[in-house]
Scaffold this active site. Structure first.
Site, PDB file in Angstrom:
ATOM      1  CE  LYS A  13      -3.385   3.511   7.458  1.00 21.06           C
ATOM      2  NZ  LYS A  13      -3.154   2.067   7.704  1.00 21.06           N
ATOM      3  NE  ARG A  88       2.393   2.203   3.785  1.00 23.29           N
ATOM      4  CZ  ARG A  88       1.121   2.139   3.426  1.00 23.29           C
ATOM      5  NH1 ARG A  88       0.481   3.210   3.025  1.00 23.29           N
ATOM      6  NH2 ARG A  88       0.483   0.997   3.480  1.00 23.29           N
ATOM      7  NE  ARG A 123      -7.633  -4.203   4.052  1.00 23.82           N
ATOM      8  CZ  ARG A 123      -6.686  -3.361   4.445  1.00 23.82           C
ATOM      9  NH1 ARG A 123      -6.975  -2.372   5.266  1.00 23.82           N
ATOM     10  NH2 ARG A 123      -5.461  -3.513   4.025  1.00 23.82           N
ATOM     11  NE  ARG A 156      -5.303  -3.490  -0.593  1.00 31.06           N
ATOM     12  CZ  ARG A 156      -4.918  -2.552   0.254  1.00 31.06           C
ATOM     13  NH1 ARG A 156      -5.784  -1.667   0.708  1.00 31.06           N
ATOM     14  NH2 ARG A 156      -3.675  -2.473   0.640  1.00 31.06           N
ATOM     15  NE  ARG A 167      -0.047  -4.287   2.911  1.00 27.82           N
ATOM     16  CZ  ARG A 167      -1.354  -4.046   2.932  1.00 27.82           C
ATOM     17  NH1 ARG A 167      -2.208  -5.055   2.832  1.00 27.82           N
ATOM     18  NH2 ARG A 167      -1.807  -2.832   3.048  1.00 27.82           N
TER      19      ARG A 167
HETATM   20  P1  AMP Z   1      -2.298   0.870   1.498  1.00 23.38           P
HETATM   21  O1  AMP Z   1      -3.522   0.721   0.691  1.00 23.38           O
HETATM   22  O2  AMP Z   1      -2.165   2.235   2.127  1.00 23.38           O
HETATM   23  O3  AMP Z   1      -2.117  -0.223   2.521  1.00 23.38           O
HETATM   24  O4  AMP Z   1      -1.061   0.746   0.484  1.00 23.38           O
HETATM   25  C1  AMP Z   1      -0.847  -0.413  -0.287  1.00 23.38           C
HETATM   26  C2  AMP Z   1       0.583  -0.434  -0.811  1.00 23.38           C
HETATM   27  O5  AMP Z   1       0.821   0.732  -1.616  1.00 23.38           O
HETATM   28  C3  AMP Z   1       1.675  -0.419   0.232  1.00 23.38           C
HETATM   29  O6  AMP Z   1       1.949  -1.703   0.748  1.00 23.38           O
HETATM   30  C4  AMP Z   1       2.845   0.160  -0.563  1.00 23.38           C
HETATM   31  O7  AMP Z   1       3.396  -0.810  -1.435  1.00 23.38           O
HETATM   32  C5  AMP Z   1       2.157   1.207  -1.438  1.00 23.38           C
HETATM   33  N1  AMP Z   1       2.075   2.522  -0.745  1.00 23.38           N
HETATM   34  C6  AMP Z   1       0.943   3.166  -0.342  1.00 23.38           C
HETATM   35  N2  AMP Z   1       1.222   4.329   0.248  1.00 23.38           N
HETATM   36  C7  AMP Z   1       2.574   4.442   0.237  1.00 23.38           C
HETATM   37  C8  AMP Z   1       3.480   5.420   0.716  1.00 23.38           C
HETATM   38  N3  AMP Z   1       3.058   6.524   1.360  1.00 23.38           N
HETATM   39  N4  AMP Z   1       4.801   5.203   0.511  1.00 23.38           N
HETATM   40  C9  AMP Z   1       5.252   4.120  -0.130  1.00 23.38           C
HETATM   41  N5  AMP Z   1       4.463   3.135  -0.595  1.00 23.38           N
HETATM   42  C10 AMP Z   1       3.122   3.296  -0.420  1.00 23.38           C
END
Ligand code: AMP
Length: 216
Positions: A13, A88, A123, A156, A167
């Site tokens: 994404k 999400r 990644r 990360r 996740r």
């Molecule tokens: P990402 O980089 O989008 O994979 O997000 C990393 C982490 O941030 C996720 O595993 C959640 O802990 C938190 N996070 C990101 N976006 C959201 C969202 N829309 N709602 C809730 N938690 C989020």
């Protein structure tokens, strides 16, 4: 143009978001990047999010919706934006509708579960910009170095193998239902829905997406 990118962690994404945002001159709104930034600068939001994120658990809907709603009030969002990693959960998507944020296009990037784990562990990111690389599929020009700034890339904390499975489970239980939510809106002609396979190279996937947008 208001776009949502849907797909499991590791679907690509972030990479597709960069291409689309450059093409359509819209900002890339990644809630994950916003939360990581908040952690880095030590804000209240960052303090709330830190432990949850390290364990792959979602931040509460209320908190994240507030952050996004504030973000899209900014000037650079007047002609649209791209959401990456948001919404999400069904309540987050519902909150957008309640606030009359009309989405034009939902792009689902589909990648089988078994592929995701390998992708996430390879990644690497540039912390300041959120630029994503993959050691095999989208490597930086110099290993572990950001192409644009020459700064080091990191893995990360939540891309560690022990967290990746959690996740993925969170995705399957909380985010996957959004596919039906938006397919229904697409059947009602409220928005355009595109499902693409995320198995090709980053440029193959973006070619598919851009061709679809051009033809619709
Ligand atoms: P990402 O980089 O989008 O994979 O997000 C990393 C982490 O941030 C996720 O595993 C959640 O802990 C938190 N996070 C990101 N976006 C959201 C969202 N829309 N709602 C809730 N938690 C989020």
């Amino acid at each position: 143009m208001k776009i949502i990118l849907l797909g499991p962690p590791g679907a690509g994404k972030g990479t597709q978001a960069e291409v689309l945002c450059q093409n359509f001159h819209i900002p890339h709104i990644s809630t994950g990047n916003m939360l990581r930034e908040a952690i880095k600068t030590g804000t209240d939001l960052g303090k709330k999010a830190k432990k949850l994120m390290a364990n792959g658990i979602l931040v509460s809907d209320e908190v994240i919706v507030d952050v996004v709603v504030e973000r899209i009030k900014q000037k650079d969002c007047v002609s649209g934006f791209l959401f990456d990693g948001f919404p999400r959960t069904i309540p987050q998507a519902q909150a957008l509708e309640d606030k009359k944020v009309d989405i034009n296009l939902v792009i689902e990037i589909n990648v089988p579960d078994e592929v995701i784990i390998g992708r996430m562990s390879g990644r690497r990111v540039h912390l300041d910009s959120g630029r994503n690389y993959h050691i095999d599929f989208n490597p930086p020009k110099v290993p572990d170095i950001d192409d644009l700034t020459g700064e080091p890339l990191i893995q990360r904390e939540d891309d560690r193998p022990e967290t990746v499975k959690d996740r993925l489970n969170v995705y399957l239980s909380q985010t996957l239902p959004l596919i039906d939510f938006y397919l229904e809106r697409s059947r009602n002609q409220q928005l355009n829905y595109l499902k693409v396979s995320g198995l090709g190279s980053p440029s193959e996937v973006s070619d598919l997406i851009l061709a679809h947008i051009k033809n619709n």
